[in-house]
Design a protein around this motif. Sequence first.
Motif, PDB file in Angstrom:
ATOM      1  N   LEU A  42       0.836  -1.204   0.000  1.00 42.57           N
ATOM      2  CA  LEU A  42       0.000   0.000   0.000  1.00 42.57           C
ATOM      3  C   LEU A  42       0.869   1.250   0.000  1.00 42.57           C
ATOM      4  O   LEU A  42       0.564   2.234  -0.688  1.00 42.57           O
ATOM      5  N   ILE A  43       1.950   1.233   0.774  1.00 48.82           N
ATOM      6  CA  ILE A  43       2.877   2.359   0.804  1.00 48.82           C
ATOM      7  C   ILE A  43       3.511   2.567  -0.568  1.00 48.82           C
ATOM      8  O   ILE A  43       3.649   3.698  -1.045  1.00 48.82           O
ATOM      9  N   ALA A  44       3.898   1.464  -1.216  1.00 48.29           N
ATOM     10  CA  ALA A  44       4.543   1.564  -2.527  1.00 48.29           C
ATOM     11  C   ALA A  44       3.584   2.100  -3.585  1.00 48.29           C
ATOM     12  O   ALA A  44       3.982   2.863  -4.468  1.00 48.29           O
ATOM     13  N   VAL A  45       2.316   1.696  -3.510  1.00 43.98           N
ATOM     14  CA  VAL A  45       1.329   2.132  -4.502  1.00 43.98           C
ATOM     15  C   VAL A  45       0.952   3.596  -4.292  1.00 43.98           C
ATOM     16  O   VAL A  45       0.855   4.375  -5.247  1.00 43.98           O
ATOM     17  N   GLU A  48       2.025   8.918  -0.692  1.00 44.65           N
ATOM     18  CA  GLU A  48       1.707  10.262  -0.194  1.00 44.65           C
ATOM     19  C   GLU A  48       0.875  10.256   1.086  1.00 44.65           C
ATOM     20  O   GLU A  48       1.214  10.978   2.042  1.00 44.65           O
ATOM     21  N   PRO A  49      -0.223   9.478   1.163  1.00 44.90           N
ATOM     22  CA  PRO A  49      -1.006   9.512   2.408  1.00 44.90           C
ATOM     23  C   PRO A  49      -0.203   9.059   3.623  1.00 44.90           C
ATOM     24  O   PRO A  49      -0.359   9.614   4.711  1.00 44.90           O
ATOM     25  N   PHE A  50       0.667   8.063   3.445  1.00 44.76           N
ATOM     26  CA  PHE A  50       1.471   7.573   4.566  1.00 44.76           C
ATOM     27  C   PHE A  50       2.541   8.599   4.946  1.00 44.76           C
ATOM     28  O   PHE A  50       2.808   8.814   6.120  1.00 44.76           O
ATOM     29  N   ALA A  51       3.176   9.196   3.928  1.00 43.37           N
ATOM     30  CA  ALA A  51       4.201  10.198   4.215  1.00 43.37           C
ATOM     31  C   ALA A  51       3.593  11.427   4.871  1.00 43.37           C
ATOM     32  O   ALA A  51       4.250  12.099   5.680  1.00 43.37           O
ATOM     33  N   VAL A  90      11.932   7.630   3.404  1.00 48.13           N
ATOM     34  CA  VAL A  90      11.814   6.188   3.639  1.00 48.13           C
ATOM     35  C   VAL A  90      10.503   5.659   3.050  1.00 48.13           C
ATOM     36  O   VAL A  90      10.479   4.592   2.411  1.00 48.13           O
ATOM     37  N   ILE A  91       9.420   6.408   3.270  1.00 47.49           N
ATOM     38  CA  ILE A  91       8.120   5.974   2.737  1.00 47.49           C
ATOM     39  C   ILE A  91       8.144   5.945   1.215  1.00 47.49           C
ATOM     40  O   ILE A  91       7.725   4.963   0.584  1.00 47.49           O
ATOM     41  N   PRO A 263      23.112   8.952  13.208  1.00 52.37           N
ATOM     42  CA  PRO A 263      22.802   7.526  13.008  1.00 52.37           C
ATOM     43  C   PRO A 263      21.377   7.274  12.537  1.00 52.37           C
ATOM     44  O   PRO A 263      21.095   6.233  11.939  1.00 52.37           O
ATOM     45  N   HIS A 264      20.463   8.224  12.798  1.00 49.55           N
ATOM     46  CA  HIS A 264      19.075   8.034  12.387  1.00 49.55           C
ATOM     47  C   HIS A 264      18.937   7.915  10.874  1.00 49.55           C
ATOM     48  O   HIS A 264      18.009   7.272  10.377  1.00 49.55           O
ATOM     49  N   MET A 265      19.849   8.521  10.131  1.00 49.10           N
ATOM     50  CA  MET A 265      19.786   8.444   8.675  1.00 49.10           C
ATOM     51  C   MET A 265      19.997   7.021   8.163  1.00 49.10           C
ATOM     52  O   MET A 265      19.490   6.651   7.101  1.00 49.10           O
ATOM     53  N   LEU A 266      20.730   6.223   8.913  1.00 51.18           N
ATOM     54  CA  LEU A 266      21.009   4.847   8.519  1.00 51.18           C
ATOM     55  C   LEU A 266      20.040   3.858   9.163  1.00 51.18           C
ATOM     56  O   LEU A 266      19.635   2.880   8.535  1.00 51.18           O
ATOM     57  N   ILE A 267      19.640   4.141  10.383  1.00 52.95           N
ATOM     58  CA  ILE A 267      18.852   3.180  11.146  1.00 52.95           C
ATOM     59  C   ILE A 267      17.467   2.960  10.529  1.00 52.95           C
ATOM     60  O   ILE A 267      17.048   1.808  10.325  1.00 52.95           O
ATOM     61  N   TYR A 268      16.753   4.030  10.225  1.00 57.08           N
ATOM     62  CA  TYR A 268      15.355   3.872   9.802  1.00 57.08           C
ATOM     63  C   TYR A 268      15.198   3.235   8.419  1.00 57.08           C
ATOM     64  O   TYR A 268      14.353   2.341   8.252  1.00 57.08           O
ATOM     65  N   PRO A 269      15.966   3.637   7.412  1.00 60.33           N
ATOM     66  CA  PRO A 269      15.876   2.889   6.141  1.00 60.33           C
ATOM     67  C   PRO A 269      16.269   1.431   6.308  1.00 60.33           C
ATOM     68  O   PRO A 269      15.678   0.547   5.678  1.00 60.33           O
ATOM     69  N   SER A 270      17.253   1.167   7.166  1.00 57.15           N
ATOM     70  CA  SER A 270      17.687  -0.216   7.398  1.00 57.15           C
ATOM     71  C   SER A 270      16.570  -1.047   8.014  1.00 57.15           C
ATOM     72  O   SER A 270      16.388  -2.222   7.663  1.00 57.15           O
ATOM     73  N   ILE A 271      15.817  -0.444   8.944  1.00 55.54           N
ATOM     74  CA  ILE A 271      14.717  -1.162   9.581  1.00 55.54           C
ATOM     75  C   ILE A 271      13.655  -1.536   8.553  1.00 55.54           C
ATOM     76  O   ILE A 271      13.184  -2.681   8.495  1.00 55.54           O
TER      77      ILE A 271
END
Length: 297
Positions: A42-45, A48-51, A90-91, A263-271
């Motif tokens: 749903l996020i990929a499709v 915008e609403p999620f972001a 990330v979204i 570190p937040h720049m790496l952590i969240y995309p990694s998660i």
Amino acid sequence: MTDQVLTADIAVEGAQARGVWATVRRRVLFWLPLGVLTIMMLIAVAPEPFAGLFGNPDPRVCDLSRSVRPPTAGHPFGFDVQGCDVYANVIHGARASMIVGLVCTAIALGIALVVGTLAGYLGGLLDSILARLTDIFLGFPFLLGAIVVLNTLGSRSVITVALVLALFAWPTLARLVRTSVRGIRGAEYVQAATAMGLPTRRILGQYVLPNAIGPVLAVATLTVGGVIVAESTLTFLGLGLRAPSISWGLQLASAQAVFQRAPHMLIYPSIFLAVTVLSLMTIGDVLRDAINPRARS
């Protein structure tokens, strides 16, 4: 007599398919990752609403005065080097990563079904030729082959990267299709259909492929996860997607230089990357175990 054989054996195959579903639907490890993947799709499709749940939904709205700032109210993932919202990136990055994984696997599976089915069902000289062709592609390491081809290309769009990865992803699936088809072609209902004079196209489409594709689909699910990791790895190394594309790999690449102070720049995309790939791998393992009769009690 042949009609009775066809009816009886197809009924057995249908019962086996129902047995797989009965096994899978009782597994929490099937529904939980399926729910995660549904959200990711749903996020990929529609990202915008999620972001837009936090801050500005546009990942390209940046403010250098907020460069590498940590998470704050309204911006739970903080900001990157350009002052762009990491959460929004990330979204939106989910779209590129999911498209590469799904498109690559779909193309690889399509090639594998054609090559593997022809080789497994017809056999003979055609089987030998296709087997050697598969061996040639298997001789190239997956990532190394992709690196060589991508280095020769001028543009690296999402579709381009997916096509290059598919070029080296289909041989493993083709071998699995061939093995599965070879096991099915000797079944009584296939022999009965042949004895009835049914055209080869109908035999393959109605009796062989539907009963041979189960194990292949389970491995294809694992392949999607592997392709997403491969895309992120290539992009991280500067050999995959390029800006202005947005992907998890690009975010990881931009985060490596400032990891100690941001570190937040790496952590969240990694998660997000790890959760998506783990969900795909888990579903693939559950399907593979359910299809294997020895894994069902």
